[in-house]
Motif scaffolding. Structure first.
Motif, PDB file in Angstrom:
ATOM      1  N   SER A  14       0.853  -1.187   0.000  1.00 49.62           N
ATOM      2  CA  SER A  14       0.000   0.000   0.000  1.00 49.62           C
ATOM      3  C   SER A  14       0.886   1.232   0.000  1.00 49.62           C
ATOM      4  CB  SER A  14      -0.901   0.004   1.240  1.00 49.62           C
ATOM      5  OG  SER A  14      -0.107   0.111   2.412  1.00 49.62           O
ATOM      6  N   GLU A  15       0.275   2.387  -0.041  1.00 48.53           N
ATOM      7  CA  GLU A  15       1.052   3.622  -0.010  1.00 48.53           C
ATOM      8  C   GLU A  15       1.815   3.750   1.308  1.00 48.53           C
ATOM      9  OE1 GLU A  15       0.351   8.402  -0.859  1.00 48.53           O
ATOM     10  OE2 GLU A  15      -1.309   7.135  -0.244  1.00 48.53           O
ATOM     11  N   SER A  43      -5.346 -10.167  -0.116  1.00 48.26           N
ATOM     12  CA  SER A  43      -5.453  -8.892   0.588  1.00 48.26           C
ATOM     13  C   SER A  43      -6.365  -9.018   1.802  1.00 48.26           C
ATOM     14  CB  SER A  43      -5.986  -7.814  -0.369  1.00 48.26           C
ATOM     15  OG  SER A  43      -6.154  -6.589   0.300  1.00 48.26           O
TER      16      SER A  43
END
Length: 491
Positions: free
Chosen positions: A21-22, A390
Motif C-alpha cells: 500500500s502507499e 489482501s
C-alpha cells in the motif's frame, strides 16, 4: 552457462503484492555505516561486480494471467544519492524496473529491496558482498595477489568466507554467479513428502534466536495441541481479550516515522539472559511494556500481540537468496496474572520456542502449500487471487499490535568489518515495528511506524536506560514542521 528466463513467485512473495500500500510498500532497507565518506564511483564499480554474481537481482516482476513471476533482464543498476524517504516504493506495475536500489549518503551505503524479491537474510548476503567489494577498492592491499585496486575488478579478489552468523555461500568463488534465478525452496521442502532427516535438536543447536528474516504478513498459525496430527485443521488461538491496536496521527506523505537506537549489545544480552530469554523475546517484552505504559490504559483490549519472522534456513538448508521464512505470532494479555517484565519474557520465550520449531513450521507450511496448489485456486485469475490474499492480510493485521524482526549478529569479512561502524535495518510498516541487527558489539534497534507519535519509543528507551543500558537516539525528520525546518535551515 544458460540462464533461467523466469520463475514463478514464491508463496510468501505473492502476499506482498496483494498487501502493499502507499503506507507500506513492502520495502526494507539494510545499511552499513562506514568510517569515511562513501566514494560513489567506487561504490558503482563494487555494485557492478557484485551484481554479476547475483542473477536473482537482475529480475523484474511480471504479471501473468494466474500468477506473478520473476523474469531475467538486461537492466543495469545505478548507484544513486539518497534523496527519498526511507523505504520508498520500488515496484511499479506499469514499469519494467529492477526490484532493488543502492544508495549512498555521507558515510552510509544503503540497499533497499522490494520484499517480493528477497528476504532480509538474502539481502544481507548482497549487502555484505557489496560492502566487501567497495572496501577492497577504497583500501586496496597491494600485498594481496588479486587485490582490487581503485577501479580494479579482478576475479578471485573477494574476501574469504565471512564468519557471519547468517548462512553464507562460497563468496570466494566469483567466477560464476552464486545466486541464480531459481525456484523457491518452499516448493522444494514443503510441497512433497519429507525428504530430509528430522533435526529434533535444531533449536538447541541455535538457541539464540538470531537469524530471523524480514517480516511478512504470512503469519503461521499454530495450535500446539494439534501439532502431532498433520491432518487436523490448525487455527490461531483466539486472544483472551481484544487485541490492542496502536492509533496515531498519520505522517503527512506516508513516509514512515523512523527512529534509530544504538547501544552496546553486551548489556542488553545480559539483561535477556538474566530473564531466561533470547534477545528477540526480551526486546519484544520490553516493547509490549513500552506500548502499555504509553497507551494511557489498555482498557478492554488488554492483549498485545507481535509477529516475529523465523528464518527457515536454520532448519532447512538453503542457499537461496529469495524469501524463505515464516512468521509466528506471540502474545501477552495484561491483567490476568504476573505482568512483570521478567515473567512476560519467560512466557514469550516458551511460546516462541514451541511455535518456531522445525516440526511446527513444516506442518503449517505444508498445509499452506497444499492450499495454494489446489486445482480450484490455481485456475483463479491473478487479480482475484490478489483480492483474496489482501483480505487474508487484513485479517492477520487485526490480530497484531506490533512486529519484531531481528537479523541477529552479523560478522562481516575482516577487511570490511574494520571500516563498518554500524549496521542498520529498517522496514516499511503498516503498524509499529522494531528491526534489530548487531555488528561489532553494536546493537541497533530501528523503530518504524505510520504514525508521528513516539511515546512508545520514549518508554522503550526509558526501560533500557533504567536498566543501565546507554542508548543513543537519532530520528529522521517526518512531520511537516520538521521537514519545513530543513528548508529554513538551507542547504
Amino acid at each position: 552457462m544458460s540462464r533461467e528466463a523466469w520463475v514463478r513467485l514464491d508463496n510468501a512473495s505473492n502476499i506482498f503484492l496483494a498487501a502493499r500500500s502507499e503506507v507500506d510498500p513492502k520495502v526494507f532497507r539494510l545499511s552499513a555505516e562506514l568510517d569515511h565518506e562513501v566514494d560513489p564511483q567506487l561504490l558503482q564499480e563494487a555494485l557492478e561486480s557484485t551484481y554479476e554474481r547475483y542473477r536473482l537481482y537482475h529480475a523484474v516482476l511480471r504479471r501473468g494471467v494466474f500468477w506473478y513471476y520473476l523474469q531475467d533482464s538486461d537492466l543495469r543498476p545505478q548507484v544513486i544519492a539518497e534523496e527519498t524517504a526511507p523505504c520508498a516504493p520500488i515496484y511499479q506495475a506499469d514499469r519494467r524496473t529492477l526490484l532493488f536500489r543502492v544508495m549512498h549518503h555521507h558515510r552510509r551505503i544503503s540497499l533497499e529491496v522490494f520484499h517480493a524479491l528477497a528476504d532480509g537474510t538474502g539481502a544481507l548476503w548482497f549487502l555484505t558482498d557489496l560492502v566487501a567489494a567497495y572496501v577492497r577498492r577504497r583500501f586496496p592491499d597491494p600485498a594481496l595477489p588479486g587485490s582490487d585496486g581503485p577501479g580494479g575488478d579482478e576475479p578471485g579478489g573477494d574476501e574469504p568466507d565471512a564468519p557471519t552468523d547468517v548462512p553464507v555461500d562460497d563468496r570466494s568463488a566469483d567466477a560464476e554467479p552464486v545466486h541464480h534465478l531459481t525456484t523457491d525452496d518452499f516448493v522444494h521442502y514443503f510441497r512433497k513428502r519429507r525428504r530430509r532427516r528430522r533435526r529434533p535438536d535444531a533449536w538447541a543447536e541455535r538457541a539464540a534466536f538470531s537469524r530471523e528474516a524480514a517480516p511478512a504478513p504470512l503469519t503461521v498459525a499454530v495450535d500446539v495441541e494439534d501439532a502431532e496430527s498433520e491432518d487436523r485443521e490448525e487455527r490461531p488461538t483466539p486472544p483472551d481479550t481484544p487485541v490492542h491496536h496502536m492509533r496515531g496521527t498519520r505522517t503527512p506523505d506516508s513516509r514512515p516515522r523512523l527512529v534509530e537506537l544504538t547501544m552496546p549489545v553486551a548489556p542488553v544480552l545480559s539483561l535477556a539472559r538474566a530473564e531466561g530469554a533470547a534477545l528477540t523475546m526480551y526486546l519484544t517484552a520490553v516493547l509490549f511494556e513500552a506500548v502499555r505504559r504509553s497507551s494511557g490504559g489498555l482498557g478492554h483490549a488488554r492483549t498485545l500481540a507481535a509477529s516475529v519472522p523465523v528464518n527457515l534456513r536454520q532448519f532447512f538448508p538453503s542457499t537461496s537468496a529469495r524469501n524463505f521464512f515464516a512468521t509466528t505470532r506471540i502474545q501477552h494479555t495484561y491483567g490476568e496474572g504476573d505482568d512483570s517484565l521478567g515473567h512476560i519474557c519467560r512466557v514469550l520465550e516458551r511460546d516462541f520456542r514451541t511455535k518456531a520449531s522445525a516440526d511446527h513450521l513444516e506442518h503449517n507450511l505444508r498445509r499452506f502449500l497444499r492450499l495454494e496448489r489446489t486445482p480450484l485456486l490455481r485456475v483463479v485469475p491473478r487479480p482475484l487471487k490478489d483480492m483474496i490474499l489482501s483480505q487474508v492480510n487484513r485479517a492477520n493485521n487485526r490480530g497484531l499490535t506490533v512486529a519484531v524482526s531481528n537479523l541477529g549478529r552479523v560478522t562481516m569479512p575482516d577487511r570490511a568489518a574494520a571500516h563498518v561502524q554500524r549496521l542498520l535495518f529498517h522496514v516499511s510498516a503498516v503498524r509499529p515495528q522494531i528491526s534489530v541487527v548487531s555488528h561489532g558489539g553494536v546493537l541497533t534497534i530501528s523503530f518504524t511506524a505510520p504514525f508521528v507519535e513516539t511515546d512508545h519509543i520514549r518508554e522503550f528507551v526509558r526501560i533500557l536506560t533504567d536498566a543501565g543500558v546507554e542508548v543513543s537516539v537519532a530520528a529522521a525528520r517526518t512531520t511537516e514542521a520538521e521537514l519545513a525546518a530543513v528548508g529554513e535551515a538551507g542547504p
